[in-house]
Scaffold this active site. Sequence first.
Site, PDB file in Angstrom:
ATOM      1  N   CYS A   1     -29.889  -5.112 -40.103  1.00  0.00           N
ATOM      2  CA  CYS A   1     -30.701  -6.751 -39.707  1.00  0.00           C
ATOM      3  C   CYS A   1     -31.059  -7.514 -40.617  1.00  0.00           C
ATOM      4  O   CYS A   1     -31.421  -6.949 -41.898  1.00  0.00           O
ATOM      5  CB  CYS A   1     -31.595  -5.294 -39.583  1.00  0.00           C
ATOM      6  SG  CYS A   1     -33.467  -6.705 -38.650  1.00  0.00           S
TER       7      CYS A   1
ATOM      8  N   SER B   1     -17.398  -2.166  -8.058  1.00  0.00           N
ATOM      9  CA  SER B   1     -16.973  -0.645  -6.930  1.00  0.00           C
ATOM     10  C   SER B   1     -18.436  -0.586  -6.913  1.00  0.00           C
ATOM     11  O   SER B   1     -17.603   0.756  -6.185  1.00  0.00           O
ATOM     12  CB  SER B   1     -16.522   0.184  -8.103  1.00  0.00           C
ATOM     13  OG  SER B   1     -17.098   0.405  -9.759  1.00  0.00           O
TER      14      SER B   1
ATOM     15  N   HIS C   1     -27.672  -5.401 -16.753  1.00  0.00           N
ATOM     16  CA  HIS C   1     -27.092  -4.652 -18.004  1.00  0.00           C
ATOM     17  C   HIS C   1     -27.156  -5.214 -19.277  1.00  0.00           C
ATOM     18  O   HIS C   1     -26.548  -5.223 -20.690  1.00  0.00           O
ATOM     19  CB  HIS C   1     -25.453  -4.704 -18.197  1.00  0.00           C
ATOM     20  CG  HIS C   1     -25.815  -3.187 -16.474  1.00  0.00           C
ATOM     21  ND1 HIS C   1     -24.799  -3.037 -15.878  1.00  0.00           N
ATOM     22  CD2 HIS C   1     -26.485  -2.657 -16.274  1.00  0.00           C
ATOM     23  CE1 HIS C   1     -24.837  -1.941 -15.537  1.00  0.00           C
ATOM     24  NE2 HIS C   1     -26.295  -2.192 -14.928  1.00  0.00           N
TER      25      HIS C   1
END
Length: 240
Positions: free
Chosen positions: A147, A187, A117
């Site tokens: 940026c 989970s 992730h």
Amino acid sequence: MIDKAAKILKQAEFVAVLTGAGISKDSGIPTFRGKDGLWRNFSPEELATPQAFQKNPKLVWEWYNWRRSIIYRAKPNAAHISLVKLEEIKKGNLWIITQNVDGLHIKAGNKNVIELHGNIWSERCIACGFKRYNECVYEYENLPPKCPECGNLLRPDVVWFGEPVRHLEESYQIVREADVLLYIGTSAVVYPAASLIELSIASGKYVIEINYEKTHLSDYVSVSLIGRAAEILPHLVQKL
Ligand code: OAD
């Protein structure tokens, strides 16, 4: 049960480990589901999707910056450290596939880590693709950050709901090649990460679960060790 798990790990030539938020709970980082889970008080749709960022980048950054402030202070706990020992015992024949963005496995010293992730300290430009690792907590008035190359918005370089996870093929390959999958503090309801466990179970591999409470997969695994990862893992690794 812990002896059975130790025996399986001892015999294994190649170990796959899948971790989730529960492994970092004892480092003071909240989990997402269950008692005190973040998704009890916050909505993933409003905070962890590309649509949410488009609608309200400041709100999304505030949430990530708040999580950064927690993770900034967090240190690897006994569970992370045990996995470093396990990697050493297995002479590098071990890979950690983590759903966590806190970077604590790498901080602990594990070398073979896949961050499915992404990483909370990584940020990238939505326009030009500029990317940087920036381990900082922003002042509120500096959100959302811009940026430095093109002035457009930077976003947290993590995987949001609806986006593809990173290194998925490599992760499947690791799980396919491993003799055992050890999954810790998850989970097991978020896909495709959860499918790595299902793949191991379906192919008749040894599967060891360490979780604070039973999961919907507990009845299908070889060994289910219920309790805190920071307590169970050091005991387990000591037995090897
Ligand atoms: P969850 O919050 O869904 O699950 C954490 C699990 O850890 C629960 O089953 C807890 O019982 C268990 N747990 C809690 N404390 C523990 C402890 N001290 N030792 C061992 N287990 C403990 O977290 P994940 O499964 O990691 O994704 O969630 C998966 C994904 O959903 C996250 O990566 C995140 C989230 O939404 C995105 O944001 C894309």
